[in-house]
Design an enzyme around this catalytic site. Sequence first.
Site, PDB file in Angstrom:
ATOM      1  N   LYS A  21     -14.964  15.958 -18.016  1.00 29.33           N
ATOM      2  CA  LYS A  21     -14.137  17.112 -17.618  1.00 29.33           C
ATOM      3  C   LYS A  21     -13.645  17.543 -18.790  1.00 29.33           C
ATOM      4  O   LYS A  21     -13.198  16.826 -19.703  1.00 29.33           O
ATOM      5  CB  LYS A  21     -13.243  16.512 -16.533  1.00 29.33           C
ATOM      6  CG  LYS A  21     -12.339  15.340 -16.922  1.00 29.33           C
ATOM      7  CD  LYS A  21     -11.702  14.628 -16.095  1.00 29.33           C
ATOM      8  CE  LYS A  21     -10.944  13.449 -16.072  1.00 29.33           C
ATOM      9  NZ  LYS A  21     -10.259  12.734 -14.880  1.00 29.33           N
ATOM     10  N   ARG A  57      -4.633   4.146  -6.664  1.00 32.33           N
ATOM     11  CA  ARG A  57      -3.261   5.000  -6.136  1.00 32.33           C
ATOM     12  C   ARG A  57      -3.580   4.912  -4.596  1.00 32.33           C
ATOM     13  O   ARG A  57      -2.880   4.378  -4.007  1.00 32.33           O
ATOM     14  CB  ARG A  57      -3.197   6.213  -6.548  1.00 32.33           C
ATOM     15  CG  ARG A  57      -2.719   6.378  -8.015  1.00 32.33           C
ATOM     16  CD  ARG A  57      -2.807   7.504  -8.681  1.00 32.33           C
ATOM     17  NE  ARG A  57      -4.274   7.837  -8.896  1.00 32.33           N
ATOM     18  CZ  ARG A  57      -4.835   8.963  -9.679  1.00 32.33           C
ATOM     19  NH1 ARG A  57      -4.034   9.804 -10.223  1.00 32.33           N
ATOM     20  NH2 ARG A  57      -6.163   9.117  -9.985  1.00 32.33           N
TER      21      ARG A  57
HETATM   22  P1  ADP Z   1     -10.166   9.021 -15.629  1.00 31.07           P
HETATM   23  O1  ADP Z   1     -10.821  10.366 -16.231  1.00 31.07           O
HETATM   24  O2  ADP Z   1     -11.282   7.795 -16.214  1.00 31.07           O
HETATM   25  O3  ADP Z   1      -9.831   8.886 -14.268  1.00 31.07           O
HETATM   26  P2  ADP Z   1      -7.370   9.130 -15.914  1.00 31.07           P
HETATM   27  O4  ADP Z   1      -6.439   9.186 -17.224  1.00 31.07           O
HETATM   28  O5  ADP Z   1      -7.422  10.197 -14.811  1.00 31.07           O
HETATM   29  O6  ADP Z   1      -9.062   9.011 -16.498  1.00 31.07           O
HETATM   30  O7  ADP Z   1      -7.136   7.719 -15.308  1.00 31.07           O
HETATM   31  C1  ADP Z   1      -7.313   6.392 -15.867  1.00 31.07           C
HETATM   32  C2  ADP Z   1      -7.125   5.489 -14.691  1.00 31.07           C
HETATM   33  O8  ADP Z   1      -5.677   5.443 -14.286  1.00 31.07           O
HETATM   34  C3  ADP Z   1      -7.892   5.440 -13.398  1.00 31.07           C
HETATM   35  O9  ADP Z   1      -8.276   3.977 -13.009  1.00 31.07           O
HETATM   36  C4  ADP Z   1      -6.795   6.142 -12.529  1.00 31.07           C
HETATM   37  O10 ADP Z   1      -7.169   5.880 -11.142  1.00 31.07           O
HETATM   38  C5  ADP Z   1      -5.704   5.391 -12.932  1.00 31.07           C
HETATM   39  N1  ADP Z   1      -4.422   6.416 -12.625  1.00 31.07           N
HETATM   40  C6  ADP Z   1      -3.977   7.523 -12.967  1.00 31.07           C
HETATM   41  N2  ADP Z   1      -3.031   7.652 -12.724  1.00 31.07           N
HETATM   42  C7  ADP Z   1      -2.427   6.936 -11.977  1.00 31.07           C
HETATM   43  C8  ADP Z   1      -1.299   6.454 -11.277  1.00 31.07           C
HETATM   44  N3  ADP Z   1      -0.402   7.383 -10.890  1.00 31.07           N
HETATM   45  N4  ADP Z   1      -1.233   5.106 -10.733  1.00 31.07           N
HETATM   46  C9  ADP Z   1      -2.248   4.152 -10.837  1.00 31.07           C
HETATM   47  N5  ADP Z   1      -3.207   4.332 -11.481  1.00 31.07           N
HETATM   48  C10 ADP Z   1      -3.337   5.831 -12.061  1.00 31.07           C
END
Ligand code: ADP
Length: 165
Positions: free
Chosen positions: A41, A90
């Site tokens: 992305k 989440r």
């Molecule tokens: P990806 O593109 O690998 O999903 P992210 O940075 O969006 O990367 O997320 C990394 C990890 O952190 C994923 O497992 C996501 O579900 C988790 N994550 C993101 N935001 C939260 C949150 N608010 N609470 C718990 N886990 C989270």
Amino acid sequence: MKRAIYPGTFDPITFGHIDIIKRASFIFDEVIVAVVKKPSKNTLFSYTERVSLVKKSIVGIRNVKIEGFSGLVVDFAKRKKIHVIVRGLRMISDFEYEFQMALTNRKLSPQIETIFLMPHPSYSYLSSRLVKEVVFLGGNLKGFLPSFCMDALRRKIKRGKKKKI
Ligand code: ADP
């Protein structure tokens, strides 16, 4: 020594990610926050910017390191000789994607296990995507990101908007 990888895009890191990092740091002797260099992305922040914000956010958490990686997480884990991947869960909405990814990673590398940690309920509806959208639309969010991340986000969005004018 028990080690784990917590991979993600971190665009930008939020208190939800930090909550998961802290929880993992209680369970493992060493946690490597693995920042994806080129995610599929588009990201708002560059790889260097994302790493720099993660670095500032983990100051004071003793057993956490940051590394960047490209390619498959399981290949990175193998190179590091680590057998555990940590992911955050989440809501039910995360479940399907995370379940698919965990099982695909298991197919690729049966010796690597994925474990899921749940954040504090106040972060359970928080996502980097939502934070970016709200700030882009001028909303004022408190308590979702460290202040230096919020400042970086506001600056980035302001610059982006100026470029488009
Ligand atoms: P990806 O593109 O690998 O999903 P992210 O940075 O969006 O990367 O997320 C990394 C990890 O952190 C994923 O497992 C996501 O579900 C988790 N994550 C993101 N935001 C939260 C949150 N608010 N609470 C718990 N886990 C989270």
